[in-house]
Design a protein around this motif. Structure first.
Motif, PDB file in Angstrom:
ATOM      1  N   UNK A 153       0.830  -1.203   0.000  1.00 34.31           N
ATOM      2  CA  UNK A 153       0.000   0.000   0.000  1.00 34.31           C
ATOM      3  C   UNK A 153       0.863   1.252   0.000  1.00 34.31           C
ATOM      4  N   UNK A 154       1.950   1.223   0.758  1.00 37.98           N
ATOM      5  CA  UNK A 154       2.893   2.345   0.750  1.00 37.98           C
ATOM      6  C   UNK A 154       3.559   2.471  -0.612  1.00 37.98           C
ATOM      7  N   UNK A 155       3.984   1.338  -1.143  1.00 34.02           N
ATOM      8  CA  UNK A 155       4.577   1.313  -2.499  1.00 34.02           C
ATOM      9  C   UNK A 155       3.616   1.916  -3.505  1.00 34.02           C
ATOM     10  N   UNK A 156       2.350   1.513  -3.463  1.00 36.79           N
ATOM     11  CA  UNK A 156       1.370   1.985  -4.434  1.00 36.79           C
ATOM     12  C   UNK A 156       1.144   3.490  -4.314  1.00 36.79           C
ATOM     13  N   UNK A 157       1.088   4.004  -3.109  1.00 38.80           N
ATOM     14  CA  UNK A 157       0.876   5.436  -2.901  1.00 38.80           C
ATOM     15  C   UNK A 157       1.988   6.252  -3.557  1.00 38.80           C
ATOM     16  N   UNK A 158       3.189   5.691  -3.595  1.00 41.04           N
ATOM     17  CA  UNK A 158       4.323   6.403  -4.176  1.00 41.04           C
ATOM     18  C   UNK A 158       4.401   6.219  -5.690  1.00 41.04           C
ATOM     19  N   UNK A 159       4.356   4.973  -6.161  1.00 36.18           N
ATOM     20  CA  UNK A 159       4.584   4.740  -7.590  1.00 36.18           C
ATOM     21  C   UNK A 159       3.419   5.224  -8.446  1.00 36.18           C
ATOM     22  N   UNK A 160       2.217   5.285  -7.888  1.00 33.59           N
ATOM     23  CA  UNK A 160       1.064   5.727  -8.671  1.00 33.59           C
ATOM     24  C   UNK A 160       1.185   7.188  -9.090  1.00 33.59           C
ATOM     25  N   UNK A 161       2.074   7.921  -8.436  1.00 33.41           N
ATOM     26  CA  UNK A 161       2.257   9.346  -8.739  1.00 33.41           C
ATOM     27  C   UNK A 161       3.422   9.615  -9.707  1.00 33.41           C
TER      28      UNK A 161
END
Length: 210
Positions: free
Chosen positions: A193-201
């Motif tokens: 979830x942390x990974x997704x919050x970063x890479x999605x941007x």
């Protein structure tokens, strides 16, 4: 300079995997649309490029290469000096392990079932098959928790550098995160979830997956 053509439907997760890698490399390429929704991928013309009628297919100076793992490994080796792989054998094995989990255990329940039933079927005027969705939750959860156990995101799946594994998972999460099942299935995967919050941007994620 190689002439690169990516054959495939722009909304396909695997086409996006290849394109994310190409964009990160900064390579010049052409995207040639193959509409899987109207049967174009099963046409004699396309089957001559890929006998399985799957996408994407990469054309390199007239030579054809299919299967996303083969395409991404080739591009990484020839255009990026293996920047998106690992010299450490264990990290390389982990990358391939995550890719295999996605291919074999996560894509089916997450995309073929949940995303199709939640997003595509209703958009075409149909009704979601709730039983199919319910049955897909446990296998999707098992797969994503297996990836969670392998990931060491800081900020990418396997460290400070993006790898092909990231480019595999990002396009799936683009769609999967739009379903109500996403919150349930990722409830026990805080690292992802942390990974997704970063890479999605990331700019190239927004460019390719808009």
């Amino acid at each position: 300079m190689s002439k690169l053509v990516v054959w495939g439907t722009p909304v396909s997760t695997y086409v996006r995997t290849v394109r994310l890698l190409l964009e990160e490399i900064g390579a010049d390429y052409t995207l040639q649309s193959v509409d899987i929704f109207n049967g174009e991928s099963q046409s004699p013309e396309y089957l001559a490029k890929n006998p399985f009628g799957k996408i994407p297919t990469l054309e390199v100076n007239g030579e054809l290469l299919y299967e996303t793992a083969a395409i991404t490994e080739y591009l990484d080796a020839t255009l990026a000096d293996r920047k998106f792989s690992f010299s450490d054998p264990m990290l390389q094995a982990r990358m391939r392990q995550i890719m295999a989990i996605i291919d074999s255990y996560f894509y089916g329940p997450a995309i073929t079932t949940i995303v199709i039933q939640r997003l595509i079927v209703p958009s075409q005027g149909g009704n979601t098959d709730e039983a199919k969705v319910k049955n897909a939750i446990a296998p999707a959860q098992k797969a994503i928790e297996a990836i969670e156990s392998l990931a060491t995101p800081s900020p990418y799946l396997l460290g400070s550098q993006a790898s092909i594994a990231d480019f595999y998972l990002i396009p799936i999460f683009i769609y999967f995160s739009q379903t109500p099942e996403f919150e349930v299935i990722t409830a026990q995967t805080p690292k992802l979830r942390t990974w997704w919050a970063q890479v999605s941007q990331l700019p190239n994620v927004k460019k390719v997956c808009a």
